[in-house]
Design an enzyme around this catalytic site. Structure first.
Site, PDB file in Angstrom:
ATOM      1  N   ASP A  38       0.848  -1.195   0.000  1.00  0.00           N
ATOM      2  CA  ASP A  38       0.000   0.000   0.000  1.00  0.00           C
ATOM      3  C   ASP A  38       0.885   1.248   0.000  1.00  0.00           C
ATOM      4  O   ASP A  38       1.895   1.321   0.714  1.00  0.00           O
ATOM      5  CB  ASP A  38      -0.914  -0.007   1.231  1.00  0.00           C
ATOM      6  CG  ASP A  38      -2.071   0.970   1.095  1.00  0.00           C
ATOM      7  OD1 ASP A  38      -3.228   0.518   0.955  1.00  0.00           O
ATOM      8  OD2 ASP A  38      -1.826   2.195   1.120  1.00  0.00           O
ATOM      9  N   GLN A  46     -14.492   2.754   1.136  1.00  0.00           N
ATOM     10  CA  GLN A  46     -13.850   2.167  -0.055  1.00  0.00           C
ATOM     11  C   GLN A  46     -13.532   3.283  -1.055  1.00  0.00           C
ATOM     12  O   GLN A  46     -14.440   3.962  -1.547  1.00  0.00           O
ATOM     13  CB  GLN A  46     -14.755   1.118  -0.712  1.00  0.00           C
ATOM     14  CG  GLN A  46     -14.061   0.436  -1.902  1.00  0.00           C
ATOM     15  CD  GLN A  46     -14.943  -0.588  -2.620  1.00  0.00           C
ATOM     16  OE1 GLN A  46     -16.112  -0.780  -2.285  1.00  0.00           O
ATOM     17  NE2 GLN A  46     -14.371  -1.240  -3.626  1.00  0.00           N
ATOM     18  N   HIS A  96     -10.184  -5.260  -3.248  1.00  0.00           N
ATOM     19  CA  HIS A  96      -8.815  -5.423  -2.724  1.00  0.00           C
ATOM     20  C   HIS A  96      -8.882  -5.833  -1.270  1.00  0.00           C
ATOM     21  O   HIS A  96      -9.663  -5.291  -0.489  1.00  0.00           O
ATOM     22  CB  HIS A  96      -7.990  -4.146  -2.893  1.00  0.00           C
ATOM     23  CG  HIS A  96      -8.674  -2.893  -2.433  1.00  0.00           C
ATOM     24  ND1 HIS A  96      -9.651  -2.266  -3.179  1.00  0.00           N
ATOM     25  CD2 HIS A  96      -8.530  -2.151  -1.311  1.00  0.00           C
ATOM     26  CE1 HIS A  96     -10.076  -1.201  -2.535  1.00  0.00           C
ATOM     27  NE2 HIS A  96      -9.419  -1.108  -1.392  1.00  0.00           N
ATOM     28  N   HIS A 133      -7.046  -5.903   2.193  1.00  0.00           N
ATOM     29  CA  HIS A 133      -5.955  -5.303   2.965  1.00  0.00           C
ATOM     30  C   HIS A 133      -5.376  -6.377   3.886  1.00  0.00           C
ATOM     31  O   HIS A 133      -6.125  -7.062   4.594  1.00  0.00           O
ATOM     32  CB  HIS A 133      -6.468  -4.172   3.850  1.00  0.00           C
ATOM     33  CG  HIS A 133      -7.005  -2.970   3.121  1.00  0.00           C
ATOM     34  ND1 HIS A 133      -6.279  -1.819   2.952  1.00  0.00           N
ATOM     35  CD2 HIS A 133      -8.200  -2.747   2.530  1.00  0.00           C
ATOM     36  CE1 HIS A 133      -7.009  -0.925   2.293  1.00  0.00           C
ATOM     37  NE2 HIS A 133      -8.187  -1.461   2.030  1.00  0.00           N
TER      38      HIS A 133
END
Ligand code: 5GP
Ligand code: ZN
Length: 115
Positions: A31, A95, A101, A103
């Site tokens: 990230d 979001q 996705h 995390h």
């Protein structure tokens, strides 16, 4: 795959990302704005908007997303200490990117309930 989707562009290597792991149907990358010492995003390579858009045709891709999350946890040394897996879904969950996705967060004590 929508041209404008940020994570589709990362999957197609049109935008650079620090890749952690890759399989045929999923990609794991770090990230850009980490919220924990380990913060990895795992995405299906195919465009799926969010958890509500998942169907049986995505079973293989979703399996690979979880396998890469497992492998990422092992690679980062957090598979035993623990980690959190999060799919933010829709506005109330914050979001920001409309490409599913997962995390993977860890290497620190994580508070509960989440904010
Ligand atoms: P969401 O809030 O949609 O669940 O999470 C989106 C995540 O994508 C955020 O944690 C954000 O930091 C990350 N992100 C946004 N743009 C980029 C980018 O260009 N590259 C990477 N590696 N991560 C990004
Ligand atoms: Zn996409």
């Amino acid at each position: 795959m929508p041209e404008a989707c940020l994570f589709c562009r990362i999957v197609r290597k049109k935008i650079p990302a620090k890749v952690a792991l890759e399989s045929s149907q999923a990609l794991a990358f770090y990230d850009i704005n980490p919220q924990a010492p380990v913060h990895i995003l795992v995405v299906p390579k195919t465009h799926i908007e969010n958890a509500m858009a998942v169907g049986p045709e995505h079973a293989g891709a979703l399996y690979e997303v979880l396998m890469l999350a497992q492998e990422a946890a092992k690679k980062e040394g957090i598979s035993k200490s623990g980690f959190r897996l999060v799919f933010n879904n829709g506005p109330d969950a914050g979001q920001a990117v409309a490409h599913l996705h997962l995390h993977v967060l860890g290497k620190r004590k994580l508070g509960w309930p989440p904010g």
